[in-house]
Design an enzyme around this catalytic site. Structure first.
Site, short mmCIF file in Angstrom:
data_model
loop_
_atom_site.label_atom_id
_atom_site.label_comp_id
_atom_site.label_asym_id
_atom_site.label_seq_id
_atom_site.Cartn_x
_atom_site.Cartn_y
_atom_site.Cartn_z
CD GLN A 282 -18.22 8.33 9.41
OE1 GLN A 282 -17.37 8.78 8.65
NE2 GLN A 282 -18.26 8.65 10.68
CG HIS B 161 -17.62 8.34 3.77
ND1 HIS B 161 -17.13 8.73 2.55
CD2 HIS B 161 -17.13 9.23 4.66
CE1 HIS B 161 -16.37 9.81 2.70
NE2 HIS B 161 -16.34 10.13 3.96
NE ARG C 237 -13.86 8.69 9.06
CZ ARG C 237 -13.65 9.59 8.08
NH1 ARG C 237 -12.46 10.11 7.92
NH2 ARG C 237 -14.62 9.93 7.26
NE ARG D 273 -20.12 12.91 7.72
CZ ARG D 273 -18.87 12.73 7.33
NH1 ARG D 273 -18.27 11.58 7.51
NH2 ARG D 273 -18.20 13.70 6.76
CB ALA E 141 -1.39 4.18 6.20
N GLY E 142 0.87 3.89 4.08
CA GLY E 142 2.03 3.15 3.58
C GLY E 142 3.22 4.07 3.34
CB SER F 9 -9.57 8.85 8.34
OG SER F 9 -8.92 8.01 7.45
CG PHE G 63 -14.40 18.78 10.09
CD1 PHE G 63 -13.97 19.25 8.87
CD2 PHE G 63 -14.98 17.52 10.16
CE1 PHE G 63 -14.12 18.48 7.73
CE2 PHE G 63 -15.13 16.75 9.02
CZ PHE G 63 -14.70 17.22 7.80
CD GLU H 166 -11.08 3.48 4.96
OE1 GLU H 166 -10.59 4.47 4.39
OE2 GLU H 166 -12.24 3.08 4.74
CG HIS I 62 -21.28 11.42 3.45
ND1 HIS I 62 -22.25 12.26 2.95
CD2 HIS I 62 -20.29 12.21 3.90
CE1 HIS I 62 -21.84 13.51 3.10
NE2 HIS I 62 -20.65 13.51 3.68
N GLY J 155 0.82 -1.20 0.00
CA GLY J 155 0.00 0.00 0.00
C GLY J 155 0.85 1.25 0.00
CB ALA J 156 2.02 3.44 -2.38
N GLY J 157 -0.68 4.49 -0.07
CA GLY J 157 -1.49 5.65 0.29
C GLY J 157 -0.80 6.38 1.43
CB THR K 157 -19.20 18.42 0.75
OG1 THR K 157 -19.54 19.54 1.55
CG2 THR K 157 -18.93 18.87 -0.63
CD GLU K 158 -21.30 16.01 6.64
OE1 GLU K 158 -20.06 16.03 6.59
OE2 GLU K 158 -21.95 15.00 6.90
CG LEU L 81 -18.95 12.85 -0.19
CD1 LEU L 81 -19.50 11.77 0.69
CD2 LEU L 81 -17.60 13.29 0.31
C1 LIG Z 1 -14.52 10.81 -0.71
C2 LIG Z 1 -13.74 10.65 0.57
C3 LIG Z 1 -13.38 11.78 1.31
C4 LIG Z 1 -12.63 11.64 2.50
N1 LIG Z 1 -12.29 12.77 3.21
C5 LIG Z 1 -11.53 12.64 4.35
C6 LIG Z 1 -11.09 13.81 5.08
O1 LIG Z 1 -11.34 14.94 4.69
N2 LIG Z 1 -10.37 13.62 6.21
C7 LIG Z 1 -10.04 12.38 6.67
O2 LIG Z 1 -9.37 12.29 7.70
N3 LIG Z 1 -10.43 11.27 5.99
C8 LIG Z 1 -11.16 11.37 4.85
N4 LIG Z 1 -11.55 10.23 4.17
C9 LIG Z 1 -11.02 8.93 4.60
C10 LIG Z 1 -9.55 8.80 4.21
O3 LIG Z 1 -9.32 9.46 2.99
C11 LIG Z 1 -9.10 7.34 4.04
O4 LIG Z 1 -9.48 6.62 5.15
C12 LIG Z 1 -7.59 7.26 3.92
O5 LIG Z 1 -7.11 8.11 2.91
C13 LIG Z 1 -7.08 5.85 3.69
O6 LIG Z 1 -5.67 5.88 3.53
P1 LIG Z 1 -4.80 4.55 3.50
O7 LIG Z 1 -3.38 4.98 3.41
O8 LIG Z 1 -5.20 3.67 4.60
O9 LIG Z 1 -5.25 3.84 2.16
P2 LIG Z 1 -5.33 4.35 0.60
O10 LIG Z 1 -4.95 5.77 0.42
O11 LIG Z 1 -6.64 3.91 0.14
O12 LIG Z 1 -4.18 3.50 -0.05
C14 LIG Z 1 -4.24 2.10 -0.17
C15 LIG Z 1 -3.03 1.64 -0.93
O13 LIG Z 1 -2.97 0.23 -0.90
C16 LIG Z 1 -2.68 -0.26 -2.17
N5 LIG Z 1 -3.20 -1.63 -2.26
C17 LIG Z 1 -4.42 -2.08 -1.86
N6 LIG Z 1 -4.50 -3.40 -2.07
C18 LIG Z 1 -3.31 -3.80 -2.56
C19 LIG Z 1 -2.78 -5.04 -3.00
N7 LIG Z 1 -3.49 -6.17 -2.94
N8 LIG Z 1 -1.53 -5.07 -3.49
C20 LIG Z 1 -0.78 -3.95 -3.59
N9 LIG Z 1 -1.24 -2.75 -3.19
C21 LIG Z 1 -2.49 -2.68 -2.69
C22 LIG Z 1 -3.30 0.72 -3.12
O14 LIG Z 1 -2.70 0.65 -4.39
C23 LIG Z 1 -2.99 2.03 -2.38
O15 LIG Z 1 -1.70 2.45 -2.72
C24 LIG Z 1 -12.28 10.35 2.97
C25 LIG Z 1 -12.65 9.23 2.22
C26 LIG Z 1 -13.37 9.37 1.03
C27 LIG Z 1 -13.76 8.15 0.28
#
Ligand SMILES: Cc1cc2nc3c(=O)[nH]c(=O)nc-3n(C[C@H](O)[C@H](O)[C@H](O)COP(=O)(O)OP(=O)(O)OC[C@H]3O[C@@H](n4cnc5c(N)ncnc54)[C@H](O)[C@@H]3O)c2cc1C
Lengths: 84, 594
Positions: free
Chosen positions: B243, B356, B397, B289, B21-22, B402, B122, B386, B245, B17-19, B257-258, B255
């Site tokens: 959760q 959501h 939440r 919500r 957290a990763g 998050s 918020f 997440e 929305h 995962g490269a979001g 927004t609120e 989505l």
């Molecule tokens: C529309 C929307 C608005 C939001 N707004 C907010 C906000 O304003 N504030 C807030 O705090 N939170 C918000 N959230 C929640 C928050 O954005 C997410 O919970 C958070 O970004 C998740 O981050 P993450 O690093 O856990 O995962 P992600 O950013 O989802 O990254 C997951 C990573 O895992 C990788 N991956 C998954 N499965 C595999 C696999 N099998 N093999 C290799 N790679 C894999 C993907 O490629 C990706 O790189 C929002 C969510 C949504 C949907």
């Protein structure tokens, strides 16, 4: 790369995007219109699909101007794709 | 002994995962000089974290007085007391440092005139233990997640993190003692299956909102980390809590927004009635919500939904001055036109409560270490973001917590890995001989399956079932029936058939493998929800109503505990909630009311 694989790669990049909005829009476009594009239009679409969502969305909504008339043509088609 | 072997690559640590957290975890590891691989299904800055707009919370106190203890109080209350108070204290105390660190990584936060990070109000952020709203959310315009991801990615490039882009992790490798030794992954471009053998494995795979028919989550959120963990015998925690929305565009899920209701938007039913006046006479359309979502579902269930199938309600802003809409809500107009085919200046927008955020996940402690049901750590395994359940969000939440979770636990999981590797300088533990068998059997099954179910249809069936039987408002009989339906759908998932058997860019195969993960998440959700006979936070049951003995239907006597779903035997066990913070007094149980 074979044509089928090429198309699949494009499909992945159209439907595994950062934002749901773009998954829906690019995915629908790919299904409904991609096959009918000229090679030039197809190349523009591939380049659009390679852009990041927050660069592409302003083009679609008209907040940012397109680079040229060919890009504008494809963006207009993208904007008008029926997602429902 | 196994006959088939696959190539093995060796690393100190592998992160899936490269979001947010990763990437945050990867910075810790790479900067500590560890050989780190990060796998992602997409290019890192295309991860779903980009979609977060609202902001990230931290009690910086830049605009007015604030304190981490107040933030902690809000988070415990928001969680409906299901959050673990040690983890919540840890996160809220670390928040200011995490945000300032991000600033140093180059995050372009909005600023006050004096150049400090600007903070905005918020929902749920209060000062002095719930007294009055406080400005705690830090943002970078409406692209907070995007800016955050870019800042983290750049820092990783500088630290020489090794990325494996468009690779899909398929399974965890665990040995007979339960230690995690890496993952098996598929390179999409070649179809190659490779083992990533590592001293430590961190999961940061994000959410799984695609188990529902109506979801704000991008298509990528298929819960792969949860599926892999479940198949490796790791229990999933608090999966009944999702959760919703209130305002996703009907059909598309996108989505709204609120802020739209903040600017005066009104919800209406098929009689054109402003129904929120009946459910929340004071707050009306601006109630929290969960209250708004439940009211909407009640209207739909009682036959006052709109449209040919009477399955949505309307969000009306036609009474607002078009100039206000264009100025204050421009994005919303574009989204409605694009995804509902409606110009909100002229007609109301069809909306439904939409899935959501997933509160549950892989059980961890606040060090980001994955834990067994008895609290002992699972050697070599960590999770953050997440996909993990620390548990800071409990049953519900708080907005902006998050992104904070990603930063704090991304970092702490990285630090825990460094500590573990330093404490045990021995080389890599050997892989068991049969480590790839299960995965290869799964791939082989897909390649040879005849007469099986279609992936698309089976996924749709699962999504519809989750939406109908385990949505925002839950009913006993529907849940019982839902469990049996999901078990039937699971059988179809294990028999899916794909037409394409090619190696290069076989997306049909990848989607079938994603469905293998989705079904684990769906099943754990349905089973955990059916079993929890109370209402708490986002889990609201019709047969657990608000009574004097159990306000809001919450039953602390019986249900103040975390659910753990075990894939093997499809059974549940429970573990206590940690009500003991690290340094302050417990935040005592109270009715959650705003
Ligand atoms: C529309 C929307 C608005 C939001 N707004 C907010 C906000 O304003 N504030 C807030 O705090 N939170 C918000 N959230 C929640 C928050 O954005 C997410 O919970 C958070 O970004 C998740 O981050 P993450 O690093 O856990 O995962 P992600 O950013 O989802 O990254 C997951 C990573 O895992 C990788 N991956 C998954 N499965 C595999 C696999 N099998 N093999 C290799 N790679 C894999 C993907 O490629 C990706 O790189 C929002 C969510 C949504 C949907």
């Amino acid at each position: 790369m074979e044509a089928g694989a090429e198309l699949n790669r494009l499909r992945w990049r159209c439907t595994r995007r950062a934002m749901l909005e773009m998954d829906i829009l690019l995915g629908s476009f790919l299904d409904k219109h991609y096959a009918g594009l000229t090679p030039e239009q197809a190349a523009v679409f591939v380049a659009l699909a390679d852009m990041e969502d927050l660069e592409l969305w302003p083009l679609i909504t008209g907040k940012r101007e397109c680079e040229n008339s060919l890009q504008a043509e494809v963006v207009a088609m993208l904007r008008n794709v029926k997602v429902k | 002994m196994s006959k088939i072997t696959i190539p093995v690559r060796k690393f100190d640590a592998v992160i899936v995962g490269a979001g947010g957290a990763g990437l945050r975890a990867a910075i810790q590891l790479s900067e500590a000089g560890l050989k780190t691989a990060v796998l992602s299904k997409v290019f890192p800055t295309r991860s779903h974290t980009v979609a977060a707009q609202g902001g990230v919370s931290a009690s910086l106190g830049n605009s007015e007085e604030d304190h981490w203890h107040w933030h902690m109080y809000d988070t415990v209350k928001g969680s409906d007391w299901l959050g673990d108070q040690d983890a919540i204290e840890y996160m809220c105390r670390k928040a200011p440092e995490a945000v300032v660190e991000l600033e140093h990584f180059g995050m372009p936060f909005d600023r006050t005139d004096e150049g400090k990070i600007y903070q905005r109000p918020f929902g749920g952020h209060m000062s002095n233990f719930g007294e009055k709203p406080v400005r705690r959310a830090c943002a970078a315009a409406d692209r907070t997640g995007h800016a955050m991801l870019h800042a983290l990615y750049q820092r990783n490039v500088r630290a020489n993190t090794q990325f494996f882009v468009e690779w899909m992790a398929l399974d965890l490798i665990r040995d007979a003692e339960g230690q995690v030794l890496g993952v098996i992954a598929l390179e999409m471009e070649t179809g190659d299956v490779v083992a990533f053998h590592a001293k430590a494995t961190i999961f940061a795979t994000g959410g799984a909102g695609r188990i529902y028919y109506s979801s704000t989550n991008a298509f990528i959120n298929t819960g792969d980390g949860l599926g892999m963990a479940a198949r490796a015998g790791i229990a999933l925690e608090d999966m009944e809590f999702w959760q919703f929305h209130p305002t996703g565009v009907a059909g598309a899920g996108v989505l709204i927004t609120e802020g739209v209701r903040g600017e005066g938007g009104i919800l209406r039913n098929s009689d054109n009635e402003r129904f929120m006046e009946r459910y929340a006479p004071n707050a009306k359309d601006l109630a929290s919500r969960d209250v708004v979502s439940r009211a909407m579902v009640t209207e739909i269930n009682e036959g006052r939904g709109c449209g040919p199938h009477k399955d949505f309600v309307l969000l009306d802003i036609t009474h607002l001055d078009p100039a206000t809409i264009m100025k204050r809500l421009p994005g919303i107009r574009e989204i409605s036109i694009q995804f509902a085919g409606i110009d909100p200046i002229k007609a109301p927008i069809p909306v439904v409560p939409t899935c959501h955020y997933q509160m549950g996940g892989i059980p961890t402690n606040y060090h980001g270490q994955a834990v067994n049901p008895d609290g002992s750590t699972i050697k070599g395994f960590y999770a953050a973001g997440e996909c993990a359940c620390a548990s800071v969000h409990g049953a519900n939440r708080l907005g902006t917590n998050s992104l904070l979770d990603l930063l704090v636990f991304g970092k702490s999981s990285g630090d825990s890995v460094i500590e573990a590797i330093n404490a045990d300088p021995k080389g890599l533990k050997e892989l068991p001989a049969d480590f790839a068998d299960r995965t290869l059997a799964r791939l082989n099954r897909l390649n040879t399956q005849k007469g099986g179910a279609s992936v698309n249809e089976t996924r749709l069936e699962m999504q519809r079932t989750m939406q109908k039987h385990c949505g925002v408002f839950r009913f006993k009989d529907m849940l019982v029936e839902g469990v049996s339906k999901i078990c039937d759908i699971e059988k179809a998932v294990h028999l899916t058939e794909i037409g394409d058997k090619s190696q290069t860019w076989n997306t049909a195969r990848v989607e079938a493998l994603e469905l293998d993960n989705l079904i684990e998440v769906a099943k754990s959700t349905m089973v955990s929800a059916e079993a929890r006979k109370e209402s708490r936070g986002a889990h609201v049951r019709d047969d657990a109503p608000d009574t004097a003995a159990n306000p809001n239907g919450r039953d602390d006597e019986v249900w103040l505990k975390h659910s753990l779903w075990h894939r093997e035997g499809n059974r549940l066990s429970y573990k206590p909630v940690n009500l003991k913070p690290l340094s302050v007094e417990t935040i005592a149980l109270k009715t959650r009311a705003y």
